[in-house]
Design a protein around this motif. Structure first.
Motif, short mmCIF file in Angstrom:
data_model
loop_
_atom_site.label_atom_id
_atom_site.label_comp_id
_atom_site.label_asym_id
_atom_site.label_seq_id
_atom_site.Cartn_x
_atom_site.Cartn_y
_atom_site.Cartn_z
N GLN A 1 -5.00 31.33 2.41
CA GLN A 1 -4.09 30.32 2.96
C GLN A 1 -4.34 28.96 2.31
OE1 GLN A 1 -4.56 30.32 7.20
NE2 GLN A 1 -3.70 32.38 7.47
N MET A 2 -5.63 28.64 2.11
CA MET A 2 -5.97 27.36 1.50
C MET A 2 -5.42 27.27 0.08
SD MET A 2 -9.72 25.90 0.47
CE MET A 2 -9.81 27.15 -0.83
N THR A 3 -5.62 28.33 -0.71
CA THR A 3 -5.14 28.30 -2.09
C THR A 3 -3.61 28.30 -2.15
OG1 THR A 3 -5.36 30.72 -2.18
CG2 THR A 3 -7.20 29.42 -3.02
N ALA A 4 -2.96 28.99 -1.19
CA ALA A 4 -1.50 29.00 -1.17
C ALA A 4 -0.96 27.59 -0.90
CB ALA A 4 -0.99 29.97 -0.11
N GLN A 5 -1.58 26.89 0.08
CA GLN A 5 -1.17 25.52 0.37
C GLN A 5 -1.46 24.60 -0.80
OE1 GLN A 5 -3.24 24.53 3.97
NE2 GLN A 5 -2.05 25.93 5.25
N LEU A 6 -2.64 24.80 -1.42
CA LEU A 6 -3.02 23.99 -2.57
C LEU A 6 -2.05 24.20 -3.73
CD1 LEU A 6 -5.20 22.01 -3.55
CD2 LEU A 6 -6.50 23.97 -4.38
N SER A 7 -1.72 25.47 -3.98
CA SER A 7 -0.79 25.79 -5.06
C SER A 7 0.59 25.18 -4.81
CB SER A 7 -0.68 27.31 -5.21
OG SER A 7 0.22 27.65 -6.24
N GLN A 8 1.04 25.26 -3.55
CA GLN A 8 2.35 24.69 -3.20
C GLN A 8 2.35 23.17 -3.37
OE1 GLN A 8 3.51 25.40 0.84
NE2 GLN A 8 5.46 24.33 0.64
N TYR A 9 1.26 22.51 -2.94
CA TYR A 9 1.19 21.06 -3.05
C TYR A 9 1.12 20.63 -4.51
CZ TYR A 9 0.09 16.32 -1.53
OH TYR A 9 0.13 14.96 -1.29
N LEU A 10 0.36 21.37 -5.32
CA LEU A 10 0.29 21.07 -6.74
C LEU A 10 1.67 21.23 -7.41
CD1 LEU A 10 -3.10 22.67 -7.83
CD2 LEU A 10 -2.50 20.25 -7.87
N GLU A 11 2.43 22.22 -6.95
CA GLU A 11 3.77 22.41 -7.49
C GLU A 11 4.67 21.22 -7.13
OE1 GLU A 11 6.80 23.82 -9.61
OE2 GLU A 11 4.77 24.65 -9.56
N GLU A 12 4.51 20.69 -5.89
CA GLU A 12 5.28 19.52 -5.49
C GLU A 12 4.91 18.31 -6.36
OE1 GLU A 12 4.67 18.85 -1.37
OE2 GLU A 12 5.61 20.72 -0.73
N ILE A 13 3.59 18.14 -6.59
CA ILE A 13 3.15 17.02 -7.42
C ILE A 13 3.66 17.17 -8.85
CG2 ILE A 13 1.11 15.90 -8.42
CD1 ILE A 13 -0.40 16.56 -5.86
N THR A 14 3.57 18.41 -9.37
CA THR A 14 4.05 18.67 -10.74
C THR A 14 5.54 18.40 -10.86
OG1 THR A 14 2.34 20.38 -11.01
CG2 THR A 14 4.16 20.40 -12.57
N GLU A 15 6.31 18.84 -9.87
CA GLU A 15 7.75 18.61 -9.88
C GLU A 15 8.07 17.12 -9.83
OE1 GLU A 15 11.70 19.37 -10.23
OE2 GLU A 15 10.03 20.78 -10.45
N GLY A 16 7.28 16.38 -9.00
CA GLY A 16 7.48 14.93 -8.94
C GLY A 16 7.17 14.26 -10.26
N LEU A 17 6.11 14.73 -10.94
CA LEU A 17 5.75 14.16 -12.24
C LEU A 17 6.84 14.46 -13.28
CD1 LEU A 17 1.93 14.96 -12.38
CD2 LEU A 17 2.99 12.69 -12.34
#
Length: 405
Positions: free
Chosen positions: A120-136
């Protein structure tokens, strides 16, 4: 997460040890019972009796117990070790940046809960990183209004917040650069227009004189006088433009202690002849003295001369100019109030813009260049002060504020 995993492993090992010890005890009891039954059965009892008489039952039981303990511990812990290996492999992959890795542990015990929590932690982390990457990506494409969601209480949240701040600052810098470019273009346009107008008139009258297209000396002097007046206006525009540019390019300041009551009082006295010539009266009111600020007096006098000239120029119909020097909390306030024609409300936001004239024809007629109030604002703000204007049908007030020294 790490503390929970260590706690789970500790209790799991204790349970494994207890289980192995229990298995060993039961195995020894079974072996003892079987041996007791077989001790009188021939010929099976012969090796049993030999072991008992030559080795002893106690060493045999201890040896059998040790073997059974290690075998049972190995068999019982095999699944547990496999689960730990799965978690360890998964953690290594996650630490290498593969946040999409899923740890495959199907047990429903504490180890399974730990593995599920890691997933669950890695799934949330992966999703948040994807949001940051998309924002960048959006920011890289020039969409500086993009805002990355900030999750408080996490390092990635701090990273997202830093990116948002960087994006805002970058957007602000680009906007400032665009404004500076527009300002430069507007300045060039304004200067070109205001220089060309009097210069065209001067050249026109000089051309008439050069080609002897005048009737007599009176008309000649008339043309020369017009050219001279236009030349003075042109010189004033150039002087004001030079002054404005010099101030906005970081003019060195010689700051010193300045008593505003004496400063404004002296300035008022210098303008008395001008007011008398215009048929006007200047009234100064000072609440208390001294009211001191830190400022460059030589530069500040230019700003207040412009305000005084402005009140004299456009307040003629009101006959009176009121100047008030007062204290407002920790600030010195100086206001210039005239009772002439008001400044239209639509013009108030632009009154300090360079080359801006409320009434173009009247300003040119009275000698205004459209730079006086812009110069005043620059001088005041460069020295840490503030300037504002308010106007209605009864009066127009220019007000400056400086912190008391």
């Amino acid at each position: 997460m790490r503390t929970k995993l260590l706690h789970t492993i500790r209790w799991k090992l204790i349970l494994l040890l207890l289980s192995s010890m229990g298995t060993t005890a039961i195995s020894l009891l079974i072996c003892y019972a079987v041996g007791t039954l077989l001790v009188d059965v021939r010929p099976i009892n012969l090796p049993i009796r030999w072991i008992i008489h030559h080795i002893g039952s106690a060493p045999v039981m201890i040896t059998v117990g040790i073997v059974v303990f290690f075998v049972s511990f190995f068999m019982i812990s095999k699944t547990f070790v496999r689960q730990l290996n799965e978690i360890n492999t998964g953690m290594k992959k996650i630490s290498n940046g593969r946040f999409d890795h899923h740890i495959n542990v199907t047990s429903s015990d504490e180890i399974g809960e730990v593995a599920e929590s890691i997933n669950q932690m890695t799934a949330q982390l992966s999703q948040y990183l994807e949001e940051i990457t998309e924002g960048l990506r959006e920011i890289a494409n020039g969409n500086f209004d993009t805002t990355i969601p900030v999750r408080p209480g996490s390092k990635l949240g701090e990273v997202a917040d830093s990116i948002n701040q960087m994006s805002r600052q970058l957007s602000h810098s680009i906007q400032e650069e665009r404004n500076a470019e527009k300002t430069k273009n507007d300045l060039i346009t304004g200067v070109s227009h205001d220089l060309r107008t009097p210069l065209t008139s001067i050249l026109g009258f000089l051309e008439v004189i050069e080609e002897d297209r005048y009737q007599d000396e009176v008309e000649l002097r008339y043309y020369v006088n017009i050219a001279y007046e236009k030349s003075l206006a042109l010189k004033k525009l150039i002087d004001d433009l030079f002054e404005y540019t010099r101030i906005n390019n970081g003019l060195p300041l010689e700051m010193g202690e300045l008593d505003m009551v004496d400063f404004i009082g002296q300035l008022t006295e210098e303008f008395v002849p001008s007011f008398e010539k215009a048929g006007m009266e200047c009234v100064m009111t000072a609440a208390e003295r001294p009211l001191k600020i830190m400022a460059d007096g030589d530069q500040l006098v230019r700003a207040y001369e412009n305000l005084m000239t402005n009140a004299l120029r456009y307040g003629r119909s009101g006959k009176v100019v009121d100047i008030v020097v007062r204290k407002d909390h920790d600030q010195v306030v100086v206001s210039f109030t005239n009772y002439g024609d008001p400044i239209p409300e639509r013009d108030l936001p632009f009154i300090f813009d360079r080359f801006y004239r409320v009434e173009s024809s009247r300003s040119k007629e009275t000698g205004g260049t459209g730079l006086g109030l812009a110069i005043t604002k620059s001088i005041i703000e460069t020295q840490g002060g503030e300037i504002s204007v308010r106007s209605n049908r009864q009066k127009t007030t220019f007000e400056t504020r400086f912190n008391i020294y």
